[in-house]
Scaffold this motif. Sequence first.
Motif, short mmCIF file in Angstrom:
data_model
loop_
_atom_site.label_atom_id
_atom_site.label_comp_id
_atom_site.label_asym_id
_atom_site.label_seq_id
_atom_site.Cartn_x
_atom_site.Cartn_y
_atom_site.Cartn_z
N ASP A 133 -6.81 -0.09 8.19
CA ASP A 133 -7.19 -1.22 7.34
C ASP A 133 -6.42 -2.45 7.82
O ASP A 133 -5.20 -2.52 7.68
N ILE A 134 -7.15 -3.38 8.44
CA ILE A 134 -6.52 -4.58 9.00
C ILE A 134 -6.72 -5.73 8.03
O ILE A 134 -7.82 -6.30 7.94
N GLY A 135 -5.69 -6.06 7.28
CA GLY A 135 -5.76 -7.18 6.34
C GLY A 135 -5.08 -8.41 6.92
O GLY A 135 -4.40 -8.32 7.95
N GLY A 136 -5.21 -9.55 6.26
CA GLY A 136 -4.60 -10.78 6.73
C GLY A 136 -3.08 -10.68 6.79
O GLY A 136 -2.44 -11.27 7.65
N THR A 137 -2.48 -9.90 5.89
CA THR A 137 -1.02 -9.79 5.82
C THR A 137 -0.53 -8.44 6.34
O THR A 137 0.43 -8.39 7.12
N THR A 138 -1.16 -7.35 5.92
CA THR A 138 -0.67 -6.00 6.22
C THR A 138 -1.76 -5.17 6.87
O THR A 138 -2.93 -5.28 6.51
N THR A 139 -1.33 -4.33 7.82
CA THR A 139 -2.23 -3.34 8.40
C THR A 139 -1.74 -1.95 7.99
O THR A 139 -0.54 -1.69 8.01
N SER A 140 -2.67 -1.09 7.57
CA SER A 140 -2.34 0.28 7.17
C SER A 140 -3.12 1.26 8.04
O SER A 140 -4.28 1.01 8.36
N LEU A 141 -2.44 2.34 8.38
CA LEU A 141 -3.11 3.45 9.07
C LEU A 141 -2.91 4.69 8.21
O LEU A 141 -1.82 4.88 7.65
N ALA A 142 -3.93 5.54 8.11
CA ALA A 142 -3.76 6.79 7.38
C ALA A 142 -4.61 7.88 8.03
O ALA A 142 -5.78 7.66 8.35
N VAL A 143 -3.99 9.03 8.21
CA VAL A 143 -4.72 10.23 8.62
C VAL A 143 -5.16 10.91 7.32
O VAL A 143 -4.32 11.18 6.45
N VAL A 144 -6.47 11.14 7.21
CA VAL A 144 -7.03 11.60 5.94
C VAL A 144 -7.84 12.88 6.18
O VAL A 144 -8.56 12.98 7.17
N ASP A 145 -7.72 13.85 5.27
CA ASP A 145 -8.47 15.09 5.45
C ASP A 145 -9.83 15.01 4.74
O ASP A 145 -10.17 13.99 4.14
N ALA A 146 -10.59 16.10 4.81
CA ALA A 146 -11.96 16.09 4.30
C ALA A 146 -12.00 15.93 2.78
O ALA A 146 -13.04 15.59 2.20
#
Length: 314
Positions: A10-23
């Motif tokens: 998730d690339i936002g104007g202030t913060t970027t988040s990465l998440a490994v997510v399961d089914a």
Amino acid sequence: MPARYTLGIDIGGTTTSLAVVDAQNHVAREKRFPTNPEAGFEGVLRRIIEAAAPALERYPCAAIGVAVAAHVDLRTGILVTSPNLGFENVPLGAILQEEFSVPAVVENDVNAAAFGEYLATPMAREPLCAVFVGTGVGGGLIVDGDIFHGADGFAAEIGHVPVVAQAGERCGCGQRGCVEAYAGGPAIVRRASARCRGKATFDDVDAVVRAAEAGDRGSADVLEEAAAYLGVALAAAVNLLNPGTLVIGGGVARAWPALSERALERMKRSALPASLAHLAIRGALLGERAGVIGAAALARKSPASGPPGSRRTP
Ligand SMILES: [Zn+2]
């Protein structure tokens, strides 16, 4: 064996988040860092790749889903334009696909967050309309289990519903009188500072809320106006769409919890009683994780992330 996980970014104007997510949409690993768009697209991309590489090594992912604060060409995965980030015409999906050798889908961040909230609501009555009040006022609409994009990808732009017909506040979109020009975070800060007549200015919505609670009339009025105009826009959305579920979240809603309550009171005065009769209303459940979880889930349901042989050729 197909990979159990997908990677959301998730690339936002202030913060970027990465998440490994399961089914089951549970987060197995996540990382957040400042986006720092001043570093240019190359700089932002380098930081994302550095963060994603070890996550993908530890958790092999079937696909990548990117949520970005931008207008996106869904077919090509190209970031067309992003006033928040200052990037234009970047083939974001193709770059990540090439880098990590898995399919990548790209979606607008508010739509991805709406999809995340939809998944967090088992048995949600549809359509689900999610409204996020933050820097902007964003909306996403889920119909038949999917994001409703409209003809050109601009459906559910509730922030730009006009709520003042004449001499309204100037909005970031170039028009006047949009609800975002009253209820968005920067709008609240600017309007409250103007009411102070030089006595003080406010850094953020939290400061406006504190001033209102301390008895500052101007700040309290600005907050009440934000809620009232938001309520009018919500009534327009309810009358137009007859949603089964209405979700309200975002940074301003968190900073001033009364916002939703006041806006909903105002909405109920203007919306059709028949549309309200069975409307389920709730606060956002995922907070700032909605976009990254939604993006990872979109990657999972994308046809491109199916087993080999099921992939569509463009
Ligand atoms: Zn606007």
